[in-house]
Design an enzyme around this catalytic site. Structure first.
Site: not given
Length: 559
Positions: A135, A157, A292
């Site tokens: 992804l 992840k 972020d």
């Protein structure tokens, strides 16, 4: 320090990094950092045939491209430097901001093997379905969609295989280079390279631990537990560890996709307000914020709800620091130059700063906005002007504050992309008033007074004992004053080298004089019709002289 760098892996990495720097025209930096000498000692040769077209590029472009070639650690370093708006001018910040976290994807077979090691069994035991196509592929980890056996859609992840040893080697080299840069380049000291690398090291090591990201996510989720407008993906802890984490899949519209938001009938003004209030709450109330919040990490869900993902980079503000930030922002929004000056002078305590001129410049800056309606204030522009003012005085903000200002600038830009009339100052004002009221309220004042009273009492209670100990040490001759001069060892080494060369020169001169005398003495052995010992002395003096010249040239003295 060199003992650490002498590991085989470090030397191979060192050669690669030094070659990239030389190719982009930073050979003098490599030499002055001592890296070229280290390579020479182990027989490595730096390629000096760098391309002229690369050297002709602007320095900020060359630095950015070099960081890209140097790999994940240095891409991350560039992203950290992009937050230091207090140290670098806008053109440098813009170039550092171009460093993307995207990276070539890792083959699924390698990711599958990494998942197997992370889970202790084949990924099929955890996932009903696992998409072999990534992804997203970033410099530290790669993300794959999956479905659990209970039917829940998730993302896995996974840390890139073999990334940790490379990053640890890079961090060792960066620590050495930063400490040497502060000694060798006085002009770089205002950039605080050691402090920047320290901040970067802590951030990168936390990002390598994929469990830490999930802890950050749950902390933020708990903070917004009563707010259904903010969504943080849930963590599946049974499949999460240092190498891999698993979180709910967010199926939303990227906040930067304005066309898709309009097509879905989303209220962009409300989205901007919701996002601003969420980030301001994290910064000013919680002291723990997503560091972020770029558009790729924010998605819009039905009902104009916002989903925030990827908490690998977070910022922290202590209560004392939050009080200072609130006071600064309140002074900017309320156009109070005395308050702004007080805070900035507190942050910029340095022995060589001209506090009087700094105060005058700050007063002129704030006065420039006097009478401007709140709705017309450009808070991002004001923060940029503040950092430019500090740069002009050679001052740098603490790392946590530089990160906070960068987040504010990102938030302002994101808000205005959604709503051209977005008013960051207006969104911040209620938070600032509430925070100021809390700081100045009777309960807060009483708490600070009680803490100060306890600290003072403890100091006074131990003062007599501390003074007696100090006097005893002085009487016994045990008191010492220790002065540490960082550049003294290097200076001592240079003096020693100079003395050795001078002594060598005197020996060579003596050989020449002695050989000249020997050439005039009749009798004794001869070679080629010349006195043998005189000729031998001249040959020895010539060889010694050549060796001395070579050593001077090799150490840089020949220039």
């Amino acid at each position: 320090m060199w003992e650490t760098l002498m590991a085989t892996h470090d030397l191979g990495r060192l050669q690669t990094l030094a070659a990239i720097l030389v190719r982009y025209g930073f050979g003098d930096l490599v030499r002055r950092l001592g890296l070229a000498r280290a390579l020479t000692r182990v027989g490595k040769v730096l390629p000096l045939n760098h391309l002229e077209e690369l050297v002709a590029l602007p320095p900020q472009v060359r630095v950015r491209r070099a960081l890209e070639e140097m790999g994940p650690s240095f891409v991350k370093l560039g992203q950290v430097l992009a937050t230091r708006v207090d140290l670098f001018s806008p053109e440098w910040i813009a170039e550092f901001s171009r460093l993307q976290n995207a990276a070539p994807s890792v083959a699924f077979e390698a990711i599958h093997a990494e998942m197997t090691q992370a889970l202790g069994s084949a990924p099929e035991s955890a996932f009903l379905w696992l998409d072999p196509e990534p992804l997203a592929a970033a410099s530290i980890a790669q993300v794959h969609r999956a479905r659990l056996h209970d039917g829940r859609e998730v993302v896995a992840k996974v840390r890139r295989p073999g990334i940790r040893p490379v990053i640890e080697a890079d961090l060792r080299l960066l620590q050495y280079a930063a400490s040497r840069a502060e000694r060798k380049f006085p002009e770089l000291r205002r950039f605080h390279p050691v402090g920047v690398v320290r901040q970067f090291r802590a951030s990168l090591l936390r990002e390598l631990d994929l469990v830490a990201e999930c802890r950050h996510a749950e902390r933020v989720a708990a903070s917004f537990a009563g707010d259904d407008q903010i969504v943080v993906p849930a963590v599946h802890w049974s499949f999460t560890n240092e190498r891999m984490n698993v979180q709910d899949f967010i199926d939303g519209i990227p906040v930067a996709d304005i066309a898709a938001l309009d097509a879905a009938g989303m209220d962009r003004k409300q989205i901007a307000r919701t996002g601003a209030q969420a980030v301001l709450k994290m910064m000013l109330e919680d002291g723990f914020f997503h560091a972020d919040p770029h558009p790729g990490n924010v998605f819009v869900l039905p009902g104009a709800r916002l989903a925030i993902i990827d908490f690998g980079m977070v910022g922290r503000l202590s209560p004392a620091r939050r009080a200072e930030v609130v006071s600064l922002l309140f002074g900017l929004v309320e156009q109070d130059p005395e308050r702004v000056t007080e805070v900035l002078l507190e942050w910029s305590r340095q022995p060589d700063v001209d506090e009087t001129q700094l105060a005058i410049d700050i007063d002129a800056f704030v006065d420039h906005y006097h009478g401007v309606p709140l709705g017309q204030l450009d808070l991002a522009g004001m923060l940029l002007e503040v950092t430019a003012l500090l740069r002009s005085h050679g001052l740098a903000l603490p790392a946590d504050l530089a990160l906070l200002i960068k987040v504010c600038l990102t938030l302002e830009g994101l808000g205005r992309s959604l709503d051209p009339d977005f008013d960051m100052a207006g969104q911040a004002q209620p938070f600032l008033r509430s925070a100021m009221t809390a700081q100045l309220g009777p309960r807060a004042v009483a708490r600070r007074s009680a803490r100060a009273l306890i600290d003072t009492a403890g100091f006074l209670a131990t003062l007599p004992q501390d003074l007696r100990g100090l006097l005893r040490a002085v009487r016994a001759g045990h008191a010492r004053v220790h002065l540490q001069m960082e550049d003294l060892p290097e200076f001592s080494r240079q003096v020693s080298h100079s003395a050795n060369r001078l002594a060598g020169s005197m020996v060579i001169a003596a050989l020449i004089v002695g050989s000249s005398i020997a050439m005039t003495v009749k009798g004794g052995p001869t070679l080629l019709g010349l006195p043998f010992f005189g000729l031998l002395g001249f040959v020895g003096a010539s060889l010694a002289g050549l060796w001395l010249l070579w050593s001077i040239f090799r150490s840089g003295g020949g220039r």
